[in-house]
Design a protein around this motif. Structure first.
Motif, PDB file in Angstrom:
ATOM      1  N   ASN A 173      64.723  93.186  73.223  1.00 52.97           N
ATOM      2  CA  ASN A 173      65.863  94.070  72.968  1.00 52.97           C
ATOM      3  C   ASN A 173      65.586  95.527  73.334  1.00 52.97           C
ATOM      4  O   ASN A 173      66.510  96.272  73.654  1.00 52.97           O
ATOM      5  N   SER A 174      64.324  95.928  73.270  1.00 50.49           N
ATOM      6  CA  SER A 174      64.006  97.292  73.679  1.00 50.49           C
ATOM      7  C   SER A 174      64.404  97.514  75.130  1.00 50.49           C
ATOM      8  O   SER A 174      65.116  98.478  75.463  1.00 50.49           O
ATOM      9  N   GLU A 175      63.963  96.636  76.011  1.00 52.06           N
ATOM     10  CA  GLU A 175      64.334  96.767  77.427  1.00 52.06           C
ATOM     11  C   GLU A 175      65.836  96.637  77.622  1.00 52.06           C
ATOM     12  O   GLU A 175      66.430  97.376  78.423  1.00 52.06           O
TER      13      GLU A 175
ATOM     14  N   LYS B   8      55.743  96.950  80.549  1.00 53.87           N
ATOM     15  CA  LYS B   8      54.491  96.197  80.546  1.00 53.87           C
ATOM     16  C   LYS B   8      54.771  94.695  80.466  1.00 53.87           C
ATOM     17  O   LYS B   8      55.708  94.272  79.789  1.00 53.87           O
ATOM     18  N   GLY B   9      53.947  93.925  81.137  1.00 56.89           N
ATOM     19  CA  GLY B   9      54.040  92.469  81.097  1.00 56.89           C
ATOM     20  C   GLY B   9      52.660  91.858  80.987  1.00 56.89           C
ATOM     21  O   GLY B   9      51.639  92.553  81.054  1.00 56.89           O
TER      22      GLY B   9
ATOM     23  N   TYR C  76      54.488  99.840  86.448  1.00 60.98           N
ATOM     24  CA  TYR C  76      54.359  98.557  85.770  1.00 60.98           C
ATOM     25  C   TYR C  76      52.923  98.394  85.283  1.00 60.98           C
ATOM     26  O   TYR C  76      51.972  98.489  86.072  1.00 60.98           O
ATOM     27  N   LEU C  77      52.772  98.167  83.984  1.00 66.87           N
ATOM     28  CA  LEU C  77      51.447  98.025  83.388  1.00 66.87           C
ATOM     29  C   LEU C  77      51.213  96.596  82.924  1.00 66.87           C
ATOM     30  O   LEU C  77      52.126  95.951  82.387  1.00 66.87           O
ATOM     31  N   LEU C  78      49.999  96.120  83.097  1.00 64.23           N
ATOM     32  CA  LEU C  78      49.593  94.856  82.494  1.00 64.23           C
ATOM     33  C   LEU C  78      49.227  95.136  81.047  1.00 64.23           C
ATOM     34  O   LEU C  78      48.395  95.993  80.767  1.00 64.23           O
ATOM     35  N   HIS C  79      49.845  94.402  80.116  1.00 61.85           N
ATOM     36  CA  HIS C  79      49.780  94.740  78.696  1.00 61.85           C
ATOM     37  C   HIS C  79      48.430  94.411  78.066  1.00 61.85           C
ATOM     38  O   HIS C  79      47.989  95.077  77.124  1.00 61.85           O
ATOM     39  N   ARG C  80      47.782  93.380  78.557  1.00 63.71           N
ATOM     40  CA  ARG C  80      46.478  92.960  78.046  1.00 63.71           C
ATOM     41  C   ARG C  80      45.611  92.532  79.220  1.00 63.71           C
ATOM     42  O   ARG C  80      46.091  92.387  80.343  1.00 63.71           O
TER      43      ARG C  80
ATOM     44  N   ALA D 171      58.201  97.527  76.925  1.00 62.43           N
ATOM     45  CA  ALA D 171      57.394  96.350  77.250  1.00 62.43           C
ATOM     46  C   ALA D 171      58.234  95.094  77.115  1.00 62.43           C
ATOM     47  O   ALA D 171      59.228  95.056  76.367  1.00 62.43           O
ATOM     48  N   HIS D 172      57.819  94.068  77.824  1.00 64.04           N
ATOM     49  CA  HIS D 172      58.502  92.779  77.795  1.00 64.04           C
ATOM     50  C   HIS D 172      58.598  92.217  76.378  1.00 64.04           C
ATOM     51  O   HIS D 172      59.585  91.564  76.030  1.00 64.04           O
TER      52      HIS D 172
END
Length: 324
Positions: free
Chosen positions: A57-59, A80-81, A115-119, A50-51
Motif C-alpha cells: 500500500n505504501s507504493e 526496494k525489492g 532501485y535497491l535490493l532490500h536484503r 519498498a515492495h
C-alpha cells in the motif's frame, strides 16, 4: 533543502529523504497525500519506499499521489525489492524481476529512479544479480541501482565483477547508521555500520564516497527522548517501540542520548536534531532516510541536516574521546 547527486539519477536528490513505512499503515490515503504534499512543497523531492511496506500500500498510495499531482518527473523514487519472506530468501533474478514489475505497476510509472535490493543472500552469486539488474537498467525500467543491508565487501565484489564485464555498477549503499550503536538486528539480516564494528565499512564509504543512504539515522526513535532507563517496560504494544528498546536501549546509548540533549540545549535545538546532525556531519557522502510522520518533524530534520558540528563535538557525542 540540501541536495546531492547519485550516478544515474538525472535529478537532484534531497539529502533528507522521506521514508514511507507509515504510508498506508498508520496514515491512510488522505493523510498520506497531505503529508507528501507538504514535504514536496518544502523541497523534499525524494521518497524511499519498498515492495514490502504496508503490504504494497505504501507504493500504491505514492503512485496515486504522483499521478494525481502530475509530478512524476519532479520526484526521485527509491524503492526496494528482494526482501526475504518467512519461507525463503528471495534474492534470485526471478524474484528481483517480479518485485520490480509489481513496484512499477503500484507506483504507476515506467521507471524507478533508484532501485535497491532490500536484503542480501551470499549464497546467490553477484554475477547473476548484476546481470539481471543491468538488463532492467538497459530496458529503462531502472535508472540506477544499489544495495540495502549489504556489506561493503559484497558491494565491492559485485562492482568489481561488473566493471570487469562492462556492466553497470551499484551506485549507492543503504545500511543502518546512527549515533546509537546497534545491540542486535532490528529485523533479520539488517546491517548496521554504527559503532566500533562498523569502522571498516565507514572507512570504505569515506574513501569511495559512494552515496550512503542511512536508514534509521535516529535509531528508530531512540533520540526522541521518549525512551528512558526507567520506562522501558512500558513499550510493548507498538512494533517500532519494541524494535527501539531491543536494538538500542543500553547504558552506552543512553549516555549518547544525554550528551546529544546537552549539546542541543547549548545550540538551541533538540537532542534528536543533534543526533541527526551527527550523522550528516560524517565524512561520508550521506543521505538520511527519515520516517517523518508529520510535517513539523520533517522540518526539524531539514534544519538538523544543516547544522554543523565540530570534530571535537562529534567525537564527544559518541565518546571516542573524553572531552570536547
Amino acid at each position: 533543502m540540501i541536495y546531492g547527486t547519485i550516478h544515474g539519477v538525472n535529478k537532484p536528490v534531497a539529502r533528507v529523504i522521506q521514508g514511507s513505512t507509515m504510508i498506508g499503515s498508520s496514515l491512510n490515503e488522505s493523510e498520506s497525500f497531505a503529508l507528501l504534499d507538504q514535504v514536496f512543497e518544502l523541497g523534499g523531492n525524494t521518497i524511499d519506499t519498498a515492495h514490502v511496506y504496508s503490504g504494497g500500500n505504501s507504493e500504491r498510495i505514492i503512485g496515486k499521489w504522483m499521478q494525481a499531482r502530475g509530478i512524476r518527473e519532479q520526484v526521485v523514487i527509491i524503492t526496494k525489492g528482494g526482501a526475504h519472506s518467512e519461507d525463503r530468501r528471495r534474492l534470485t533474478p526471478f524474484d528481483i524481476s517480479s518485485d520490480l514489475f509489481d513496484s512499477l505497476a503500484r507506483l504507476r510509472t515506467d521507471h524507478i529512479d533508484l532501485y535497491l535490493l532490500h536484503r542480501d543472500d551470499p549464497a546467490v552469486s553477484c554475477e547473476s544479480i548484476m546481470q539481471v539488474l543491468n538488463e532492467h537498467q538497459q530496458a529503462g525500467r531502472i535508472n540506477s541501482f544499489g544495495a540495502s543491508n549489504w556489506s561493503h565487501e559484497r558491494i565491492r565484489s559485485a562492482n568489481d565483477f561488473a566493471r570487469a564485464n562492462g556492466l553497470g555498477t551499484f551506485s549507492a549503499g543503504s545500511p543502518q547508521f546512527s549515533l546509537a550503536e546497534s545491540l542486535a538486528e532490528p529485523w533479520p539480516l539488517c546491517l548496521s555500520i554504527s559503532g566500533t564494528d562498523g569502522r571498516d565499512a565507514r572507512a570504505w564509504y569515506e574513501q569511495t564516497q559512494m552515496p550512503l543512504l542511512a536508514w534509521s539515522p535516529l535509531a528508530s526513535g531512540f533520540f526522541s527522548g521518549r525512551f528512558r532507563r526507567d520506562n522501558l517496560h512500558t513499550f510493548g504494544e507498538r512494533e517500532w517501540d519494541r524494535v527501539c528498546v531491543q536494538t538500542y536501549a543500553n547504558e552506552a546509548n543512553f549516555q549518547r542520548l544525554e550528551r546529544a540533549e546537552q549539546l542541543g540545549i547549548e545550540k538551541g535545538v533538540s537532542g534528536a536534531q543533534i543526533a541527526l546532525a551527527y550523522v550528516m556531519n560524517q565524512p561520508m557522502n550521506i543521505f538520511a532516510e527519515v520516517g517523518s510522520s508529520s510535517i513539523n518533524k520533517f522540518k526539524e530534520n531539514m534544519e538538523a541536516s544543516k547544522l554543523r558540528l565540530m570534530p571535537g563535538e562529534l567525537s564527544w557525542l559518541d565518546l571516542r574521546s573524553g572531552s570536547r
